[in-house]
Motif scaffolding. Structure first.
Motif, mmCIF file in Angstrom:
data_model
loop_
_atom_site.group_PDB
_atom_site.id
_atom_site.type_symbol
_atom_site.label_atom_id
_atom_site.label_comp_id
_atom_site.label_asym_id
_atom_site.label_seq_id
_atom_site.Cartn_x
_atom_site.Cartn_y
_atom_site.Cartn_z
ATOM 1 N N ALA A 184 10.529 -2.589 -4.853
ATOM 2 C CA ALA A 184 11.486 -1.577 -4.773
ATOM 3 C C ALA A 184 12.090 -2.070 -3.522
ATOM 4 O O ALA A 184 11.450 -2.800 -2.464
ATOM 5 N N PRO A 185 13.195 -1.472 -3.040
ATOM 6 C CA PRO A 185 13.943 -2.053 -1.785
ATOM 7 C C PRO A 185 12.975 -2.027 -0.559
ATOM 8 O O PRO A 185 12.881 -2.757 0.298
ATOM 9 N N ARG A 186 12.178 -1.004 -0.500
ATOM 10 C CA ARG A 186 11.291 -0.603 0.721
ATOM 11 C C ARG A 186 10.208 -1.896 0.906
ATOM 12 O O ARG A 186 10.234 -2.518 1.787
ATOM 13 N N ALA A 187 9.806 -2.103 -0.130
ATOM 14 C CA ALA A 187 8.549 -3.159 -0.346
ATOM 15 C C ALA A 187 9.355 -4.601 -0.241
ATOM 16 O O ALA A 187 8.534 -5.536 0.649
ATOM 17 N N GLN A 188 10.420 -4.599 -0.818
ATOM 18 C CA GLN A 188 11.248 -5.901 -0.730
ATOM 19 C C GLN A 188 11.660 -6.162 0.789
ATOM 20 O O GLN A 188 11.350 -7.432 1.450
ATOM 21 N N ALA A 189 12.134 -5.158 1.423
ATOM 22 C CA ALA A 189 12.428 -5.376 2.806
ATOM 23 C C ALA A 189 11.112 -5.866 3.768
ATOM 24 O O ALA A 189 11.266 -6.795 4.643
ATOM 25 N N ALA A 190 10.105 -5.216 3.345
ATOM 26 C CA ALA A 190 8.881 -5.395 4.272
ATOM 27 C C ALA A 190 8.340 -6.848 3.902
ATOM 28 O O ALA A 190 8.028 -7.553 4.900
ATOM 29 N N ARG A 193 -2.922 -1.419 4.151
ATOM 30 C CA ARG A 193 -1.712 -2.236 3.550
ATOM 31 C C ARG A 193 -1.876 -2.125 2.083
ATOM 32 O O ARG A 193 -0.751 -1.823 1.089
ATOM 33 N N LYS A 212 -0.797 1.354 0.701
ATOM 34 C CA LYS A 212 0.850 1.530 0.781
ATOM 35 C C LYS A 212 1.579 0.710 -0.339
ATOM 36 O O LYS A 212 2.365 1.391 -1.039
ATOM 37 N N GLU A 259 3.914 2.112 -3.522
ATOM 38 C CA GLU A 259 5.196 2.007 -3.414
ATOM 39 C C GLU A 259 5.764 1.100 -4.707
ATOM 40 O O GLU A 259 6.999 1.150 -5.031
ATOM 41 N N THR A 260 4.968 0.391 -5.281
ATOM 42 C CA THR A 260 5.313 -0.606 -6.470
ATOM 43 C C THR A 260 4.942 0.060 -7.759
ATOM 44 O O THR A 260 5.243 -0.317 -8.742
#
Length: 300
Positions: free
Chosen positions: A95-101, A274, A277, A281-282
């Motif tokens: 997902a975009p948030r996990a990708q950004a992290a 971690r 989360k 998120e995934t």
């Protein structure tokens, strides 16, 4: 992290996933054996605990199969009040948030290509006897089109600490680390001390152990061998401590201390961990992700 071609990793992914499954089977068998041999104490009259196994699945946005695993949980046993041993092998697109992290962590190519593959084992045990420490262990392999790495570790979480138990647990993990690199134990112990610290309480959640992440020396075989040895060291590090404490008498005050310490553990896992989360998120099975939470906890 070093960039890698994806082709050689098909067989390596299979080997890693197979190892985590094998380790899960070893641990489940050892924990059920502890239940069988518990013949003293207030819970000795209970049926010996057994794991309930539930398949878990990950489904993509269009309903496609994206892997899964097994959630194995034992509740209300003679030794273990609640223990979960989960394995999973999943893949898909972050997902975009996990990708950004991931991109912020410097994973090569992640900003452009969010595909991933991950496999691992995760274990948390909460004990009946307050003198027997809770424990956590996990090891994992993560792959993206641009990189691969290993991570994991183990840490001990007593509500009533015994110095000899802490020393034994750490010495066993140190031996596993030293077989690969004498610099690993001091580095990964310090990492655990930092990672398992609860900032809003100003204290660690337990007595530590080892923690590592982003392990990629450029030698996949060596890093996989180390990760296997960390997992294999878990039972020798934890079972003797359990056998030493499981028949020790306790008081209601000891039990209250245990419940309050579990509150600290729950706070950490829900606020900082971690893995929690990432799992939520995934889109991984929420029950499996939150398996680490204790059955009973209290706060002041």
């Amino acid at each position: 992290m070093q960039e890698q071609n994806t082709d050689p990793f098909d067989a390596r992914k299979e080997r890693a996933s197979a190892w985590f499954s094998e380790l899960r089977d070893r641990i489940v068998a050892a924990f059920e054996a502890l239940e069988d041999t518990q013949t003293e104490g207030p819970h000795a009259g209970l049926p010996a605990g057994r794991f309930e196994v539930t398949p878990t699945t990950r489904t993509g946005p269009d309903g496609e199969d994206q892997g899964g695993g097994k959630m194995s949980v034992m509740r209300g046993g003679r030794v273990f009040e609640k223990v979960g041993v989960n394995i999973s092998t999943v893949w898909g697109t972050l997902a975009p948030r996990a990708q950004a992290a991931m991109a912020a962590r410097g994973v090569p190519g992640m900003a452009e290509d969010p595909r991933f593959w991950a496999s691992g084992i995760s274990l948390v045990a909460h004990m009946q006897n307050p003198h027997t420490p809770a424990v956590h262990m996990n090891t994992r392999m993560f792959w993206t089109p641009g990189a691969w790495w290993f991570g994991g570790g183990a840490d001990l979480n007593p509500c009533i600490e015994y110095a000899e138990d802490t020393a034994f647990f750490h010495d066993t993990l140190r031996a596993a680390c030293d077989a690969h690199d004498p610099g690993y134990y001091p580095k990964f112990k310090a990492w655990a001390d930092e990672y398992f610290f609860v900032p809003h309480r100003g204290r660690a959640r337990g007595v530590g152990g080892i923690f590592y992440d982003d392990l990629n020396t450029g030698d996949w075989e060596a890093d996989f061998a180390f990760t296997r040895d960390v997992g294999a060291a878990f039972l020798p590090a934890f079972v003797p401590v359990t056998e030493r404490r499981r028949n020790q008498p306790w008081t209601e005050d000891d039990r209250e201390t245990q419940f309050r310490h579990r509150g600290l553990y729950a706070e950490y896992n829900l606020v900082y961990d971690r893995g929690t989360k990432f799992g939520l998120e995934t889109g991984h099975n929420a029950n499996a992700v939150l398996m680490s939470l204790p059955p009973i906890a209290k706060w002041y």
